[in-house]
Design an enzyme around this catalytic site. Structure first.
Site, PDB file in Angstrom:
ATOM      1  N   LYS A  65       0.834  -1.104   0.078  1.00 20.07           N
ATOM      2  CA  LYS A  65       0.117  -0.149   0.201  1.00 20.07           C
ATOM      3  C   LYS A  65       0.925   1.219  -0.005  1.00 20.07           C
ATOM      4  O   LYS A  65       2.087   1.119   0.227  1.00 20.07           O
ATOM      5  CB  LYS A  65      -1.035  -0.158   1.136  1.00 20.07           C
ATOM      6  CG  LYS A  65       0.014  -0.134   2.558  1.00 20.07           C
ATOM      7  CD  LYS A  65      -1.385  -0.355   3.708  1.00 20.07           C
ATOM      8  CE  LYS A  65      -0.441  -0.450   4.872  1.00 20.07           C
ATOM      9  NZ  LYS A  65      -1.343  -0.915   6.096  1.00 20.07           N
ATOM     10  N   TYR A 284      15.879  29.816   9.085  1.00 22.72           N
ATOM     11  CA  TYR A 284      14.808  30.321   9.555  1.00 22.72           C
ATOM     12  C   TYR A 284      14.668  30.355  11.103  1.00 22.72           C
ATOM     13  O   TYR A 284      15.254  29.466  11.722  1.00 22.72           O
ATOM     14  CB  TYR A 284      13.504  29.543   9.223  1.00 22.72           C
ATOM     15  CG  TYR A 284      13.122  29.894   7.637  1.00 22.72           C
ATOM     16  CD1 TYR A 284      12.718  31.025   7.284  1.00 22.72           C
ATOM     17  CD2 TYR A 284      13.207  28.841   6.703  1.00 22.72           C
ATOM     18  CE1 TYR A 284      12.708  31.211   5.784  1.00 22.72           C
ATOM     19  CE2 TYR A 284      13.023  29.080   5.470  1.00 22.72           C
ATOM     20  CZ  TYR A 284      12.492  30.169   5.102  1.00 22.72           C
ATOM     21  OH  TYR A 284      12.207  30.433   3.745  1.00 22.72           O
TER      22      TYR A 284
END
Ligand code: PLP
Length: 400
Positions: A65, A284
């Site tokens: 999956k 940042y």
């Protein structure tokens, strides 16, 4: 049989039939991306083989999956089918269709079952729904009788996870179906909630409850174990096991040595190397400040590539990247497309613009990278970016 259904062999491969390994590529060309993701299909096949041997005479299926946990469902399913895997589990019908295009004979189970009005699609793909509640079962039965469809389905019983699954209380009533020769039940299954914690008391409870299901559905194949479940011992093996994570190199036995071969390697390109003077910050939020002049390699991979936001503060374990074979600490926050790492410990000539650093691979396992981001290997793999250049390596079968 061609090893790679529908795939054209490259000239180099044709000339080089005896070469140990070969590869196919996908995604954008390497020069147009910041990173290269390599998936070792031989390692996946070998992991599957190891589990298959371990659980024999039970059958070993493969859970593919979520694009085979981010490793590429077409390539992975083809490699596993060539290795002898006959049963595949996916979450959705669209994923089943991708596998059906590769193999006509494989048995494909769809774990999330039939959505309302979705039964016809299962016949179209010849996939078996894993049925997890009564409404779904009624709808599936109606479809099968109207269209005389006998492709089969699995019944999922909830043995204690309380996610999907028919209630244990409904099991006795459903066994009366078995008297009908066209009962359509190809498999009964359940799913363990805590298999990665061998001492967890819920394991024993679930194993015992599933034993009751098996007794009621004698003669029908039964399946309980995921990757970690296999390592709980033979009581969970039943007739069929459903490993996913372990096939892709995630450790199914957390806390002990990883018995699986690593599968995934992620290499990021160094966009530039710069010196950050003492007292300056990186990235940042200016969350990291240089205590001394620091040489920083800026790697062109970030959370936009699915590389999860490792922050040293969160993890309690220093996130790192391998540069020229040495662990180098990640500095500050990860940006969307960039990561800064401290390469001061390396000789200058060993770190150059255009070199590649290892973000997952030799010296840095998927499980470790997951810990750095305060998550699990499953999440790291299923997030692997679609922006990467991709390479699948594999051995060619011997010439026929
Ligand atoms: C995803 C899944 C698996 C595979 O689990 P792993 O831990 O990846 O081995 C098996 N069974 C069910 C029902 C699942 O949803």
């Amino acid at each position: 049989m061609k090893w790679w259904p529908g795939r054209k062999q490259t000239t180099r491969e044709k000339e080089n039939r005896s070469a140990a390994t070969s590869s196919v590529t996908g995604g954008p060309p390497l020069i147009e991306t910041g990173a290269m993701l390599t998936v070792d299909l031989d390692a996946i096949a070998s992991n599957w083989q190891m589990l298959a041997t371990r659980v024999s005479p039970a059958e070993c299926a493969a859970v593919v999956k979520a694009d085979a946990y981010g490793c590429g469902v077409r390539e992975v399913a083809a490699a596993l089918a060539a290795a002898g895997c006959k049963t595949f589990f996916v979450a959705f019908l669209s994923e089943a269709r991708a596998i059906r295009e590769i193999t006509k004979d494989a048995t494909i189970y769809v774990l999330n079952g039939v959505p309302p009005g979705g039964a016809a699609g299962f016949a179209g793909v010849n996939a078996r729904p894993v049925i997890g509640n009564m409404g779904e079962l009624v709808e599936w039965d109606a479809f099968c009788s109207v269209h005389s469809w006998s492709g089969g389905a699995a019944l999922h019983f909830d043995s204690g996870m309380n996610r999907l699954g028919l209630s244990m209380a409904d099991a006795p009533a459903l066994t009366t179906r078995l008297k009908n020769p066209e009962h359509g039940i190809a498999l009964v299954m359940s799913h363990l909630a805590c298999a990665d914690e061998p001492e967890h008391p819920l394991n024993t409870v679930q194993i015992q409850r599933f034993r009751e299901v098996r007794m009621m559905f004698r003669g029908i194949g039964a399946s309980l174990a995921n990757s970690s479940g296999i390592f709980l011992g033979p009581a969970t093996h039943c007739d069929l096991v459903r490993p996913g994570a372990a096939l892709y190199g995630i450790n199914p036995t957390p806390g002990s040595a990883n018995p699986m071969r690593p599968v995934v390697e992620l290499m990021g390109r160094i966009a530039q190397v710069r010196t950050v003077p003492k007292g300056e910050s990186v990235g940042y939020g200016a969350s990291w400040t240089a205590r001394r002049d620091t040489r920083v390699a800026v790697i062109a991979v970030g959370y936009g590539d699915g590389h999860l936001g490792a922050t040293a503060a969160l993890a309690g374990e220093q996130p790192a990247v391998m540069v020229a074979g040495k662990r180098c600490p990640v500095l500050g926050r990860i940006s969307m497309d960039l990561i800064g790492v401290d390469v001061s410990a390396l000789p200058e000539k060993n770190v150059r613009r255009g070199d590649f650093a290892v973000l997952i691979g030799e010296g840095l396992s998927v499980d470790e990278v997951a810990r750095h981001a305060d998550t699990i290997g499953y999440e790291v793999l299923t997030n692997l970016g679609r922006r990467h250049h991709r390479v699948w390596t594999f051995s060619l079968p011997p010439p026929q």
